[in-house]
Motif scaffolding. Sequence first.
Motif, PDB file in Angstrom:
ATOM      1  N   UNK A   1     -20.202 -52.061 -11.645  1.00 35.31           N
ATOM      2  CA  UNK A   1     -19.576 -50.803 -11.255  1.00 35.31           C
ATOM      3  C   UNK A   1     -20.160 -50.294  -9.936  1.00 35.31           C
ATOM      4  N   UNK A   2     -21.472 -50.374  -9.813  1.00 34.69           N
ATOM      5  CA  UNK A   2     -22.092 -49.881  -8.589  1.00 34.69           C
ATOM      6  C   UNK A   2     -21.757 -50.781  -7.398  1.00 34.69           C
TER       7      UNK A   2
ATOM      8  N   UNK B   1      -4.365 -23.109 -18.504  1.00 34.60           N
ATOM      9  CA  UNK B   1      -5.750 -23.362 -18.109  1.00 34.60           C
ATOM     10  C   UNK B   1      -5.859 -24.521 -17.126  1.00 34.60           C
ATOM     11  N   UNK B   2      -4.929 -25.467 -17.240  1.00 33.37           N
ATOM     12  CA  UNK B   2      -5.035 -26.679 -16.427  1.00 33.37           C
ATOM     13  C   UNK B   2      -4.391 -26.480 -15.055  1.00 33.37           C
TER      14      UNK B   2
ATOM     15  N   UNK C   1      -8.948 -44.106 -19.562  1.00 36.88           N
ATOM     16  CA  UNK C   1      -9.301 -43.188 -20.647  1.00 36.88           C
ATOM     17  C   UNK C   1      -8.574 -43.596 -21.937  1.00 36.88           C
TER      18      UNK C   1
ATOM     19  N   UNK D   1      -8.675 -34.237 -35.420  1.00 31.48           N
ATOM     20  CA  UNK D   1      -8.717 -32.784 -35.487  1.00 31.48           C
ATOM     21  C   UNK D   1      -7.359 -32.186 -35.166  1.00 31.48           C
ATOM     22  N   UNK D   2      -6.617 -32.847 -34.264  1.00 33.95           N
ATOM     23  CA  UNK D   2      -5.343 -32.245 -33.886  1.00 33.95           C
ATOM     24  C   UNK D   2      -4.371 -32.253 -35.056  1.00 33.95           C
TER      25      UNK D   2
ATOM     26  N   UNK E   1      -2.964 -24.069 -23.011  1.00 40.53           N
ATOM     27  CA  UNK E   1      -3.666 -25.214 -22.448  1.00 40.53           C
ATOM     28  C   UNK E   1      -3.204 -25.469 -21.026  1.00 40.53           C
ATOM     29  N   UNK E   2      -1.894 -25.494 -20.822  1.00 43.44           N
ATOM     30  CA  UNK E   2      -1.408 -25.779 -19.462  1.00 43.44           C
ATOM     31  C   UNK E   2      -1.705 -24.636 -18.521  1.00 43.44           C
TER      32      UNK E   2
ATOM     33  N   UNK F   1      -6.537 -25.356 -11.348  1.00 39.93           N
ATOM     34  CA  UNK F   1      -7.325 -26.366 -10.634  1.00 39.93           C
ATOM     35  C   UNK F   1      -6.412 -27.490 -10.129  1.00 39.93           C
ATOM     36  N   UNK F   2      -5.329 -27.749 -10.888  1.00 36.09           N
ATOM     37  CA  UNK F   2      -4.400 -28.789 -10.465  1.00 36.09           C
ATOM     38  C   UNK F   2      -3.691 -28.391  -9.169  1.00 36.09           C
TER      39      UNK F   2
ATOM     40  N   UNK G   1      -5.979 -28.989  -6.302  1.00 34.72           N
ATOM     41  CA  UNK G   1      -5.979 -30.425  -5.981  1.00 34.72           C
ATOM     42  C   UNK G   1      -4.776 -30.850  -5.205  1.00 34.72           C
TER      43      UNK G   1
ATOM     44  N   UNK H   1      -7.780 -43.001 -25.921  1.00 35.48           N
ATOM     45  CA  UNK H   1      -7.763 -41.828 -26.786  1.00 35.48           C
ATOM     46  C   UNK H   1      -8.970 -41.841 -27.703  1.00 35.48           C
TER      47      UNK H   1
ATOM     48  N   UNK I   1     -10.530 -36.842 -31.596  1.00 39.57           N
ATOM     49  CA  UNK I   1      -9.599 -35.805 -31.136  1.00 39.57           C
ATOM     50  C   UNK I   1      -8.310 -35.878 -31.948  1.00 39.57           C
ATOM     51  N   UNK I   2      -7.829 -37.103 -32.137  1.00 43.02           N
ATOM     52  CA  UNK I   2      -6.589 -37.284 -32.876  1.00 43.02           C
ATOM     53  C   UNK I   2      -6.694 -36.656 -34.266  1.00 43.02           C
TER      54      UNK I   2
END
Lengths: 278, 311
Positions: free
Chosen positions: B235-236, B33-34, B1, B10-11, B30-31, B37-38, B41, B3, B7-8
């Motif tokens: 990739x496939x 929210x994260x 991934x 707007x932040x 933010x955390x 689900x974490x 996992x 960056x 995004x940079x």
Amino acid sequence: MIHRLFGQRENLAPNYIILGLLCAFAVIPILILGFNSLKSNLELGENSVGFPRQFQWSNYPDAWEQGGFAVTMTNSVIFVVGTVTGVVVLGGMAAYALARLNPRGSNLYMIYMLSLSTIPFWLYAVPLFILWKNLSLLNTRFGLIVIYIALNSPFAIFLLRSFLVKFPPDFEDAARVDGATEVQVLTKVVLPIMWPGLLTVALVVALGVWGEFQIALIFMQEDEKMPLTTSYFNFMRRFSRDWSLTAAGAIMMILPVLIIFMGLQRRFVEGLTQGGLK
Amino acid sequence: MTANPSIQDTSSRRTSFLGKGLEVRRGLLAWAFIVPITLVHLVVVVGPGISGLYYALTDWSGIGKAEFIGLGNFVELFTEDLNFRAAFRHNLFWMAFFLTVPMIMALSAASLLAQIRRGAMVIRSMFYLPYVLPSIVSAFTWSMLLNPSLGIGAALDKIGIKGLDHPWLGDFRTALASIAFADNWHWWGFLSILFLTAMQAIPVDLYDAAKMDGANRWQQFRNVTLPGIRPTILFMLLMTAIWSFLAFDYVWILTQGGPSGASELVSSHLYKQAFLRFEAGYAAAIGLTVSLMAGCIVGGFTILRRRGWEI
């Protein structure tokens, strides 16, 4: 020269012949399944792949009854709804946070997610089974749904995050300037934007859970809580000589999928194409 | 991934007008929210994954205390377990099959489909249809169609085409290939749609230029289409190689590894060890071995890429 480029049409007949054969290969088995579901066992003996001469509709109620479809279909619906809700809510929250709230380490988190989704199921299947047994989650609906949520959410987070990143955050900022709280921003502004993405995720996850076999086989061994797939596996082995019955059962299992597939084809194709690359 | 530049931007813009305190609060939000689900996992995948590394080194039935035996399981796996060796060979066959047959079918189907307009949507949906069916339904359908007395073979026999009424799934020579055939039936069409999507992103100018140079259809495929969708193909291929060590459904539904182990895959072998013979430690060792093999494939792929192979 121009004549050669535009005037001469390529001969597409070979394309259609080969594509037609491939279509036949893809579709005919499903058609035969449908034909056989309407035959009597006697007819199936002599006419095993053709169109039924006489429709025996009673195969369907019989299969419904003997395969316990009322119970297992309800179970499958519970698994689908539970998983989709969990993935959409928890995955959606995480995707929103990663795309918009820019917490520190969000790139690192995406790498973590990516590597996580490549861990082979068989590496943790046995320990997970033991853990679930110790937590009394084995053979519970909640336990199976939690596993499904965990395994489906990396794909959901990727898809939803990349979906959100495509939109500029101007609307949200404007709402904030107008004094909206973060919760209002989320429900009034972000949710409507994310809606198509959430629907795609819901569709792909629902399809996956509806047809899921191996995890249900391991983690749900009580007959009355089994989903369609594993319960059908037992049904198919119990009535292994009664093919018109089992074929009718198979058709009942795929009918909801086919109806949704016809209705939402485009979204299906888009979602699965992205989902296949998870 | 990597960056994303947008995004940079707007932040930094946000920090300027939201102020420091609000920024910290949003980081916390933010955390919050994260984290949920974490946690899910960690509990389902990461925790058991790590404890699996330990269980692989133990002799354990899944109940009571696990006895640490070091590399004992692996020694047994590689020197004594003939079933594992056979299963591993079958997985290599499986991989070779899925790296070639569906790839060739999907590539030809996609390139033929990319050239036509009329009926293209209908053909696409038909190719796609088997992929949306649950594995249990496609496997059942093929167990019916491959049956020697009531399947396609028998029907063809009646109209004079002899020799296809063979017990495909019951004969140890044909069982594994028949299962792969059934699995491929639901897979190749989906693959062809993936390739088609990639092909549609190739600029039309390239084809026009090739035609201008007098390239025939094969040359266009060879020199424009294939290079154009190369990342998707590679990739496939990579994913196929990894997935072929995980394949389970079709084998379990159709033969459960039989007749007499002729279609045993590593996964079905593991399933039997873990859930029918309760050799949890040994099964964990098989799981780890399979994962390492998949890991080696990814590793090899990455190394080749680092060395400058354009893949």
